[in-house]
Design an enzyme around this catalytic site. Structure first.
Site, mmCIF file in Angstrom:
data_model
loop_
_atom_site.group_PDB
_atom_site.id
_atom_site.type_symbol
_atom_site.label_atom_id
_atom_site.label_comp_id
_atom_site.label_asym_id
_atom_site.label_seq_id
_atom_site.Cartn_x
_atom_site.Cartn_y
_atom_site.Cartn_z
ATOM 1 N N HIS A 139 -23.923 -80.824 52.612
ATOM 2 C CA HIS A 139 -25.348 -81.185 52.649
ATOM 3 C C HIS A 139 -25.713 -82.231 53.601
ATOM 4 C CE1 HIS A 139 -29.092 -80.634 51.083
ATOM 5 N NE2 HIS A 139 -28.694 -80.529 49.844
ATOM 6 N N ALA A 140 -24.864 -82.897 54.057
ATOM 7 C CA ALA A 140 -25.170 -83.952 55.127
ATOM 8 C C ALA A 140 -25.491 -83.250 56.503
ATOM 9 C CB ALA A 140 -23.857 -84.907 55.360
#
Length: 478
Positions: A139-140
């Protein structure tokens, strides 16, 4: 130097062996459309060619000394496609159950942070002649919209579209030295108090406005007001997955007949499925479940960098309402209030405050929160996350293979061990459900209720239309 934004970095700090912060996608393919037929080496070679010019696929993390600042992205000069694209085959009979078991296991494996943060498995033998692709990205590196865009980059509109011509090799960017990273971090840390002061005034105004909206009954649902359910505790690292399909035309008919939105209908169907599922288990709360709904702010954000451009609103799902049409009407009204409330909040509020997430203390706090099982001690913040990402309305081809379905899967959290993600594509709506295995072992029982609830809602809408007389009709009318 490409520094992670505070929001992007927060997904790294939130991650533990149990709370994995990657997003997944399951793509079901028809390989019969591939010119010359399916062959894994050829598919892998095409994937290698297409990801070479996309930073999200070939950059890796580098920490700042002493964790004085958020990490930076650097190019992986030893990028090797064989470390990221793998080949698997389903055991017999190669059906839904076997695919769910395999992908659930893959979803529970953390990504290797020493390499670019993505993995892909090409899974052969699904329902005989189909191929499934399971893609996992941290998700980064992506949010819902950017993740959909990355998948679109790997696809074409025609099966025989030739792969992109190989361009010039990417120039290796100069990596900053340790002293330069420390110096930049110190300068930024010195500026944080000034930034905090600038955020205080709009934040106070936001709180005041929220109190006023709540007094007038037009505020969005409040966090910490959710009832406790079986999936609102401390999670483990095990995952279980389910996926199903909804007809987009049916959703649009309901939407048009009721003057609501596609998202209202999707949330209503999800609420009905959850109500039916929990009622069947004898665990339906008396009050409505509360969902966090991510909202893209890409068009409104003033920030240039960063992969995640999201905010969120809270929505009650009407699980305390038995009638599906009454649930839709109530949910649509609440959604209008929630959207108006959300629009009054700065698009960058979440991103601005996330800059204050300290790398070391944030991670320690998350681990302490899990170890002390605090999710089971305080009021429930929210019950689950529901994400609705619009996909391409036209057929797509992945390396020449027709995309039959594309199921998104988001992360789950301590205190909210269930995530429902929805994506439309070429006339269908694909529903991906992921949960902590110990919190919600029978995901299939929940997924199969989605089309049932949509059909039930459509019948109620059609029944009302038949029972309501046309405008001007009445006794003696002709």
């Amino acid at each position: 130097m490409d520094r992670l934004s505070g929001l992007d970095a927060s997904f790294l700090y939130l991650e533990t062996p149990e709370q994995l912060m990657h997003v997944c996608g399951l793509i079901v393919l028809d390989p019969s459309t591939i010119p010359g037929g399916y062959a894994f080496p050829a598919v892998r070679a095409q994937i290698d060619r297409r990801v070479r010019d996309v930073p999200a696929f070939n950059r890796k993390l580098r920490k700042v000394p002493l964790r004085l600042d958020h990490p930076i992205w650097v190019q992986d000069t030893h990028f090797d496609i064989d470390r990221h694209v793998h080949r698997l085959a389903l055991p017999a009979p190669g059906g839904y159950d076997e695919l769910v078991e395999l992908t659930s296991h893959l979803a529970g494996i953390p990504l290797d942070r020493s390499r670019p943060l993505w993995q892909m498995w090409v899974i052969e033998g699904y329902e005989g002649d189909q191929v499934a692709v399971f893609l996992k990205m941290h998700h980064a590196t992506v949010d819902g919209v950017s993740g959909a865009n990355l998948i679109s980059h790997l696809c074409t509109l025609e099966p025989d579209t030739p792969p992109d011509e190989a361009g010039e090799p990417q120039a290796t960017e100069r990596e900053p030295g340790e002293l330069e990273l420390v110096g930049r971090a110190l300068v930024r840390n010195l500026s944080l108090p000034v930034a905090a002061v600038k955020l205080l005034s709009p934040s106070v105004a936001l709180v005041t406005g929220t109190v006023d909206r709540a007094r007038r009954g037009i505020a969005m649902a409040a966090p910490f007001s959710a009832p406790r359910t079986m999936f609102n505790g401390t999670i483990t690292g095990h995952r279980t997955i389910g996926f199903g399909d909804l007809d987009l035309d049916t959703i649009k008919r309901v939407k048009n007949a009721t003057g609501t939105t596609v998202n209202d209908v999707v949330l209503t169907v999800a609420g009905g499925a959850l109500r039916s599922y929990l009622e069947h288990l004898g665990e339906l709360p008396a009050t409505s479940l509360l969902a966090t709904v991510p909202v893209s702010v890409r068009g409104a954000s003033r920030h240039v960098g960063g992969a995640n451009k999201v905010s969120a609103l809270f929505a009650k799902l009407g699980t305390d309402v038995e009638d599906p049409l009454a649930r839709l009407e109530a949910l649509a009204e609440h959604s209008r209030h929630a959207k108006d409330h959300h629009n009054a909040i700065s698009a960058d509020a979440l991103q601005d405050w996330a800059e204050f997430a300290a790398p070391r203390t944030f991670g320690l706090a998350v681990r302490a929160y899990a170890a002390l099982r605090l999710a089971e001690r305080h009021p429930v913040v929210h019950n689950l996350v529901i994400s609705n990402v619009p996909g391409p309305p036209v057929p797509l081809y992945f390396m020449g293979a027709r995309v039959r379905a594309l199921y998104p899967l988001g992360p789950v959290f301590h205190g909210a061990g269930l995530n429902i993600s929805v994506m439309s594509q070429a006339g269908d709506v694909h529903v991906g459900v992921i949960a902590c295995r110990e919190s919600l072992p029978d995901v299939a029982g929940l997924v199969r209720r989605f089309p049932e609830e949509l059909a039930r809602l459509a019948r109620e809408v059609e029944g009302r239309a038949l029972s309501d007389p046309p405008a001007g009709a009445g006794p003696g009318s002709r």
